[in-house]
Design an enzyme around this catalytic site. Sequence first.
Site, short mmCIF file in Angstrom:
data_model
loop_
_atom_site.label_atom_id
_atom_site.label_comp_id
_atom_site.label_asym_id
_atom_site.label_seq_id
_atom_site.Cartn_x
_atom_site.Cartn_y
_atom_site.Cartn_z
CD1 TRP A 227 -6.39 -9.67 -0.26
CD2 TRP A 227 -4.24 -9.08 -0.51
NE1 TRP A 227 -5.88 -10.36 -1.34
CE2 TRP A 227 -4.57 -10.01 -1.51
CE3 TRP A 227 -2.94 -8.57 -0.45
CZ2 TRP A 227 -3.63 -10.45 -2.47
CZ3 TRP A 227 -2.02 -8.99 -1.40
CH2 TRP A 227 -2.37 -9.92 -2.39
CG ASP B 61 -7.37 -3.09 -0.12
OD1 ASP B 61 -7.79 -2.92 -1.29
OD2 ASP B 61 -6.53 -3.98 0.18
CE LYS C 232 -7.46 -8.84 -6.78
NZ LYS C 232 -6.54 -8.41 -5.75
C1 LIG Z 1 -5.57 -8.29 -4.92
C2 LIG Z 1 -5.65 -7.51 -3.68
C3 LIG Z 1 -4.56 -6.77 -3.20
C4 LIG Z 1 -3.20 -6.80 -3.85
O1 LIG Z 1 -3.16 -6.08 -5.02
P1 LIG Z 1 -1.76 -5.84 -5.77
O2 LIG Z 1 -2.16 -4.89 -6.84
O3 LIG Z 1 -1.30 -7.17 -6.27
O4 LIG Z 1 -0.81 -5.26 -4.81
C5 LIG Z 1 -4.75 -6.01 -2.06
N1 LIG Z 1 -5.92 -5.97 -1.43
C6 LIG Z 1 -6.99 -6.68 -1.85
C7 LIG Z 1 -8.28 -6.61 -1.11
C8 LIG Z 1 -6.89 -7.47 -2.98
O5 LIG Z 1 -7.94 -8.17 -3.41
#
Ligand SMILES: *Cc1c(COP(=O)(O)O)cnc(C)c1O
Length: 360
Positions: free
Chosen positions: A101, A172, A196
Amino acid sequence: MDMYNFSAGPAMLPREVMKKAQEEFCNYRNSGSGIMELSHRGSLFTEVIERAEQNIRDLMNISDDYAVIFVQGGASMQFCMIPMNLLPAGATADYADTGVWGAKAAKEAKLFGNVNLACSSKETKYDHIPAFGEWKRTAGAAYLHITSNNTVAGTQYHQFPEVIDGVPMLADMSSDIMSRVINVNDFGLIYAGAQKNLGPSGMALVIIRKDLAERTPANVPTMLRYNTYIENKSLFNTPPTFAIYMLALVTDHFKAMGGIGEIEKINDAKAAKLYDVLDSSDYYRSPVARDSRSNMNVVWRMPTEELEAKFIKEAAAQGMTGLKGHRLVGGLRASIYNAMPMSGIDKLIAFMRDFEKNNG
Ligand SMILES: *Cc1c(COP(=O)(O)O)cnc(C)c1O
């Protein structure tokens, strides 16, 4: 049979929250309309979005120097919004390359300015967070970007890098937001795709220090400017009302659990139990460096891929789904976000012990 969903995201939500949403689905608070049918500018929805924001502020102890906004496009939209707003042409941003990511985030930033990978664990399949002493950071960088929990490889920061010379640290936190106590003041911006730990997919929670939102260049379109969301309280256009409603319910639930400190204790205990099984057996093996292990995504391998496939199939038959590891890593992955109860961990562990006995 008790069902437990261990998938990485969209992921399990608290059972109580799902029930409450079901009760209110067709007739929200006797309005005669469901929440999705209500005007985003009406009093009922205004209460919802204000409560969602206040809950987040209370749970994460967020000061007035920060804005809390809801942005469509999930976490991935933030990969481009961040450099569009905060990386002027010719400037350099530092990215910690600790997972797929973060690598995607860095790729977007290259469209707007220079990117320096301050550290990388790519060569060892992202199996650890590199020690901060080895990082090569840029003096006067526009910002430093990290991924607090690496959902795919199963690693997590247990300390954060130091802020140097006021270079804002951006994180993030998609897969560990509100799973543990953090100090928001250490960060310039925090973002998380909601699916999540917080609710439905398609939306990101963004917590941004207000002064940073003043840096956006003039040619960035309205919908991609942080200030548009700040000035309009995330209501410039029609926001994803159902996702915000679910976020309000989930954060109500986190408050009722006693807040993030209490949730963190449970999360620590859940992960410790699972890692104990991995550490006490040669049959199950964690590929992740001990000091970088994630409390949210527990990854492991087994003696053969055939046994891994058999494990996944038999676990699903017993009500434990979503255990297949990410295709880039293989093996198994149990995603154990806030909504996963201890009973799910206990059931998985009992299954792991039985499986080893029967297939050892
Ligand atoms: C799942 C995830 C993403 C992507 O999320 P989207 O909402 O599908 O764009 C980005 N960064 C991390 C750390 C993730 O776990």
